[in-house]
Design a protein around this motif. Structure first.
Motif, PDB file in Angstrom:
ATOM      1  N   SER A 141      -3.339  54.409 -63.423  1.00  7.27           N
ATOM      2  CA  SER A 141      -4.136  53.322 -62.840  1.00  7.27           C
ATOM      3  C   SER A 141      -3.523  52.823 -61.538  1.00  7.27           C
ATOM      4  O   SER A 141      -4.247  52.419 -60.618  1.00  7.27           O
ATOM      5  N   ASP A 142      -2.205  52.869 -61.429  1.00  7.01           N
ATOM      6  CA  ASP A 142      -1.518  52.525 -60.186  1.00  7.01           C
ATOM      7  C   ASP A 142      -1.806  53.586 -59.127  1.00  7.01           C
ATOM      8  O   ASP A 142      -2.151  53.273 -57.984  1.00  7.01           O
ATOM      9  N   ARG A 143      -1.702  54.848 -59.533  1.00  6.64           N
ATOM     10  CA  ARG A 143      -1.870  55.945 -58.573  1.00  6.64           C
ATOM     11  C   ARG A 143      -3.280  55.991 -57.996  1.00  6.64           C
ATOM     12  O   ARG A 143      -3.453  56.112 -56.784  1.00  6.64           O
ATOM     13  N   ILE A 144      -4.289  55.883 -58.854  1.00  2.00           N
ATOM     14  CA  ILE A 144      -5.645  56.077 -58.339  1.00  2.00           C
ATOM     15  C   ILE A 144      -6.175  54.863 -57.569  1.00  2.00           C
ATOM     16  O   ILE A 144      -7.206  54.968 -56.905  1.00  2.00           O
ATOM     17  N   THR A 145      -5.469  53.752 -57.628  1.00  2.00           N
ATOM     18  CA  THR A 145      -5.867  52.590 -56.828  1.00  2.00           C
ATOM     19  C   THR A 145      -4.975  52.399 -55.600  1.00  2.00           C
ATOM     20  O   THR A 145      -5.189  51.466 -54.830  1.00  2.00           O
ATOM     21  N   ALA A 146      -3.986  53.305 -55.393  1.00  4.30           N
ATOM     22  CA  ALA A 146      -3.079  53.123 -54.257  1.00  4.30           C
ATOM     23  C   ALA A 146      -2.616  54.417 -53.604  1.00  4.30           C
ATOM     24  O   ALA A 146      -1.883  54.359 -52.625  1.00  4.30           O
ATOM     25  N   ASN A 147      -3.018  55.566 -54.121  1.00  4.59           N
ATOM     26  CA  ASN A 147      -2.553  56.850 -53.610  1.00  4.59           C
ATOM     27  C   ASN A 147      -3.685  57.516 -52.827  1.00  4.59           C
ATOM     28  O   ASN A 147      -4.795  57.662 -53.352  1.00  4.59           O
ATOM     29  N   PRO A 148      -3.464  57.953 -51.572  1.00  2.00           N
ATOM     30  CA  PRO A 148      -4.556  58.510 -50.761  1.00  2.00           C
ATOM     31  C   PRO A 148      -5.082  59.852 -51.235  1.00  2.00           C
ATOM     32  O   PRO A 148      -6.137  60.303 -50.769  1.00  2.00           O
ATOM     33  N   TYR A 149      -4.385  60.529 -52.143  1.00  2.00           N
ATOM     34  CA  TYR A 149      -4.822  61.830 -52.625  1.00  2.00           C
ATOM     35  C   TYR A 149      -5.818  61.727 -53.783  1.00  2.00           C
ATOM     36  O   TYR A 149      -6.598  62.653 -54.014  1.00  2.00           O
ATOM     37  N   THR A 150      -5.751  60.654 -54.547  1.00  2.55           N
ATOM     38  CA  THR A 150      -6.633  60.471 -55.714  1.00  2.55           C
ATOM     39  C   THR A 150      -7.226  59.058 -55.630  1.00  2.55           C
ATOM     40  O   THR A 150      -6.659  58.106 -56.152  1.00  2.55           O
ATOM     41  N   ILE A 151      -8.367  58.939 -54.992  1.00  2.00           N
ATOM     42  CA  ILE A 151      -8.921  57.631 -54.620  1.00  2.00           C
ATOM     43  C   ILE A 151      -9.954  57.148 -55.638  1.00  2.00           C
ATOM     44  O   ILE A 151     -10.933  57.850 -55.939  1.00  2.00           O
ATOM     45  N   ASN A 152      -9.753  55.962 -56.132  1.00  2.00           N
ATOM     46  CA  ASN A 152     -10.650  55.348 -57.102  1.00  2.00           C
ATOM     47  C   ASN A 152     -12.041  55.136 -56.506  1.00  2.00           C
ATOM     48  O   ASN A 152     -12.186  54.560 -55.427  1.00  2.00           O
ATOM     49  N   ILE A 153     -13.082  55.608 -57.196  1.00  3.08           N
ATOM     50  CA  ILE A 153     -14.464  55.381 -56.751  1.00  3.08           C
ATOM     51  C   ILE A 153     -15.280  54.665 -57.832  1.00  3.08           C
ATOM     52  O   ILE A 153     -16.505  54.617 -57.752  1.00  3.08           O
ATOM     53  N   THR A 154     -14.606  54.107 -58.822  1.00  2.00           N
ATOM     54  CA  THR A 154     -15.286  53.467 -59.950  1.00  2.00           C
ATOM     55  C   THR A 154     -16.274  52.402 -59.496  1.00  2.00           C
ATOM     56  O   THR A 154     -17.418  52.341 -59.976  1.00  2.00           O
ATOM     57  N   ASP A 155     -15.839  51.553 -58.570  1.00  3.65           N
ATOM     58  CA  ASP A 155     -16.705  50.431 -58.171  1.00  3.65           C
ATOM     59  C   ASP A 155     -17.832  50.847 -57.230  1.00  3.65           C
ATOM     60  O   ASP A 155     -18.652  50.001 -56.838  1.00  3.65           O
ATOM     61  N   SER A 156     -17.906  52.129 -56.864  1.00  2.00           N
ATOM     62  CA  SER A 156     -19.042  52.607 -56.076  1.00  2.00           C
ATOM     63  C   SER A 156     -20.167  53.124 -56.978  1.00  2.00           C
ATOM     64  O   SER A 156     -21.270  53.412 -56.503  1.00  2.00           O
ATOM     65  N   LEU A 157     -19.887  53.217 -58.265  1.00  2.00           N
ATOM     66  CA  LEU A 157     -20.846  53.787 -59.207  1.00  2.00           C
ATOM     67  C   LEU A 157     -21.691  52.732 -59.908  1.00  2.00           C
ATOM     68  O   LEU A 157     -22.791  53.013 -60.384  1.00  2.00           O
ATOM     69  N   PHE A 158     -21.150  51.507 -59.989  1.00  2.00           N
ATOM     70  CA  PHE A 158     -21.851  50.386 -60.615  1.00  2.00           C
ATOM     71  C   PHE A 158     -21.546  49.110 -59.856  1.00  2.00           C
ATOM     72  O   PHE A 158     -20.549  49.035 -59.127  1.00  2.00           O
ATOM     73  N   LYS A 159     -22.387  48.123 -60.054  1.00  2.00           N
ATOM     74  CA  LYS A 159     -22.066  46.803 -59.530  1.00  2.00           C
ATOM     75  C   LYS A 159     -20.852  46.260 -60.279  1.00  2.00           C
ATOM     76  O   LYS A 159     -20.658  46.559 -61.458  1.00  2.00           O
ATOM     77  N   LYS A 160     -20.043  45.477 -59.586  1.00  2.00           N
ATOM     78  CA  LYS A 160     -18.784  45.018 -60.173  1.00  2.00           C
ATOM     79  C   LYS A 160     -19.001  44.229 -61.460  1.00  2.00           C
ATOM     80  O   LYS A 160     -18.198  44.308 -62.394  1.00  2.00           O
TER      81      LYS A 160
END
Length: 280
Positions: A141-160
């Motif tokens: 969870s730290d990596r995918i919210t702060a690492n440029p290689y594995t970027i979190n897109i969760t909040d682009s799929l649904f409204k917050k």
């Protein structure tokens, strides 16, 4: 008429090229049987047959299906964790994701190892990356919210407001002690997709290959949010290093997540893979 014929020919050529590439892949020796020199002879072929990065990532992931499962087998090659920085002979869930990403970038084992350092470790106070236990991205969870290689897109799929919010201090257990001896923690709000929103409609929104991190609420008492991770391919299948199967497998995602006894997890986070050239 001429345009239709040309278009048909182009489609036919494209299909033949794809078929030839996958025939090449099918005929490669299994990665867990190879030494570094043998891997070096094969890796350039992935860039030749799969020039698109996302296609290459899928191809290498599928090449690794059936890799034996062993947990916590990546390290820094020195104490306190002397395991290799990168390897193909065994894998666990995070190792599968990150080593596949590293090998998709490079043409040699040595360069993939250097890329793994770029992917798997945080920048120090001097702006450099070194493979040390404390600088490793230990928490997905730290990596995918702060690492440029594995970027979190969760909040682009649904409204917050549709997502589930968790305020968590990573690496801090309920008793206030560290889960891992890192002299580090991070407090943040993390948002994940709850189980009731996980269906084929969601999968159809994803890229052709996407990362998935599985949330387990019971782990929060340990200062952990993510229990497992893998890759979703072609909006349908989960490719992951499975402790249950004892090897890396490709299975139907929804069948994996939803069992007769109920869902395996409490939700998911989704991330995308990014190609970043290695600076030499």
């Amino acid at each position: 008429m001429v345009k239709t014929i040309i278009s048909g020919l182009l489609l036919s050529v494209s299909f033949c090229q794809i078929q030839e590439s996958y025939n090449w892949l099918k005929n490669q020796p299994k990665p867990w049987t190879l030494n570094e020199d043998e891997i070096d002879k094969i890796l350039p072929g992935f860039k030749t047959h799969f020039p698109d990065f996302q296609d290459r990532l899928k191809a290498i992931a599928r090449w690794r299906v059936n890799t034996p499962y062993e947990i916590f087998k990546l390290g820094e090659e020195v104490d306190p964790d002397p395991d290799p920085i990168i390897r193909l002979d065994v894998s666990d869930c995070t190792a599968h994701v990150l080593t596949t990403l590293a090998f998709a970038h490079e043409k040699t084992f040595a360069d993939a190892k250097q890329k793994m350092i770029e992917i798997h470790y945080k920048t120090d106070s001097l702006g450099k990356k070194s493979p040390t236990y404390v600088s490793r991205w230990h928490y997905t969870s730290d990596r995918i919210t702060a690492n440029p290689y594995t970027i979190n897109i969760t909040d682009s799929l649904f409204k917050k407001e549709q997502l589930t919010r968790v305020n968590l201090t990573l690496n801090r257990k309920e008793d206030g002690l560290e889960f891992l001896k890192l002299n580090w923690n991070r407090t943040a709000d993390f948002y994940f997709i709850p189980t009731n929103l996980i269906d084929q409609i969601l999968l159809d929104k994803l890229p052709e290959i996407a990362g998935v991190a599985f949330v387990k609420n019971s782990y929060k008492k340990l200062g952990i949010l993510i229990a497992h991770e893998g890759m979703i391919l072609e909006n349908k299948n989960l490719l992951h290093a499975s402790s249950e199967a004892g090897k890396t497998v490709e299975v139907d995602f929804l069948d994996y997540y939803f069992r007769e006894s109920g869902p395996l997890f409490d939700g998911i986070m989704i991330y995308k893979y990014v190609e970043i050239p290695l600076l030499k």
